[in-house]
Design an enzyme around this catalytic site. Sequence first.
Site, short mmCIF file in Angstrom:
data_model
loop_
_atom_site.label_atom_id
_atom_site.label_comp_id
_atom_site.label_asym_id
_atom_site.label_seq_id
_atom_site.Cartn_x
_atom_site.Cartn_y
_atom_site.Cartn_z
N GLY A 168 0.81 -1.21 0.00
CA GLY A 168 0.00 0.00 0.00
C GLY A 168 0.84 1.26 0.00
CG ASP A 169 3.24 2.40 3.38
OD1 ASP A 169 2.37 3.26 3.59
OD2 ASP A 169 3.66 1.64 4.27
CB SER A 170 5.46 0.46 -2.58
OG SER A 170 6.38 0.13 -1.55
#
Length: 397
Positions: A168-170
Amino acid sequence: MDGPLTDVRVLELGSLIAGPFCGHVLADFGADVIKVEDPSTGDPMRHWSQDRPGGTSLSFPIIARNKKSVTCDLRTEEGQRILRDLALSSDVLVENFRPGTLERWGLGFDELQRINPRLILVRVTGYGQDGPYAQRAGYGSIGEAMGGIRAVTGEPDRPSSRVGVSLGDSLAGTFSALGTVMALHARTRTGRGQVVDTAIYESVLALMESLLPEWAIAGRRRERTGSILPKIAPSNTYPTADGAEILIGANQDTVFARLCALMGVPGLADDERYATHTARGERQQELDEYIGLWTRAFDSADLLDKLHEAGVPAGRVYQAEDMLADPHFAARQAIVRLMHPDLGEFPMQNVVPRMGHTPGAVRTVGPRLGEHNREVYQGLLNVDEDQYEQWRAQRVV
């Protein structure tokens, strides 16, 4: 050869992954990314890693590669003044604080626009800048759950699982980098910057294919299905004599026919039980079991040679050691090796995508905390030695 963003200066205020991944992508393609860190702690990512030889993170040198590091306490008035000066000569500011943090520091978009109307403000958060959930603390894992990827990841008889990386962050960082480039392009016409508002859950949702209309129109809920996609067969991992996992994707009619010929049962491709995509999908489990009995007779290398020669898409499920030894990775320089000041030779993934005339490059590993203070403050802001030493004494930098 210069990267396409060598004329772009980026201030990165974010920490951990979501914001810094945006800066990571931009820096790979030549942007001058100045990472602004807390003087006392720096980015927590400097200390996060499953393995930390000698206390050195193995993650930070990658996500902070090609960047410069300066320290500045943004909670102080002097630190906020320094950031205003940096913003005056920058094109982009990336942050992943909770909404309202910059505004409390007197550094909201309206103030930044007053200082530099061309500045682009990239804001990466769990839920976005508005809406009823905006003020909630939002991590990548929560965004993955809300965006739908967790519900369909894992085995059907077990709780939902995570992907083995911070997906999700990436994703949010990648979409933010794309938004940054689009905002830079728009600025060439309008002359003004804008806000790029990226929510982690929306970045995950963007990957979810037809999940929503499947439920809203067809009444079908996607479930966890392990290593397969339901009704797509054969497409799975299969065992070998030496214990490796080989993924075979032969669900297309013509490819399935080639697999059947290789297995010595060419007539199977014309059998009404398996002749069509729909028929194979209805008998997915029995077909996988049948193919698995055949693959178990071969070592993985021999099996892959046969499959590749027959034109059947197949591949080993790679671990890091496979990537480091693979000739295709080597030929395309998919892995680069730089020297780390504490760890020596340091392998990491190369820049994606490749560009013919203005390629990106990995030039440096992540910097030491405050490594570029003098270069930026005295070189870019023309701060004299007395002022710089005063900042240091006050722990502003």
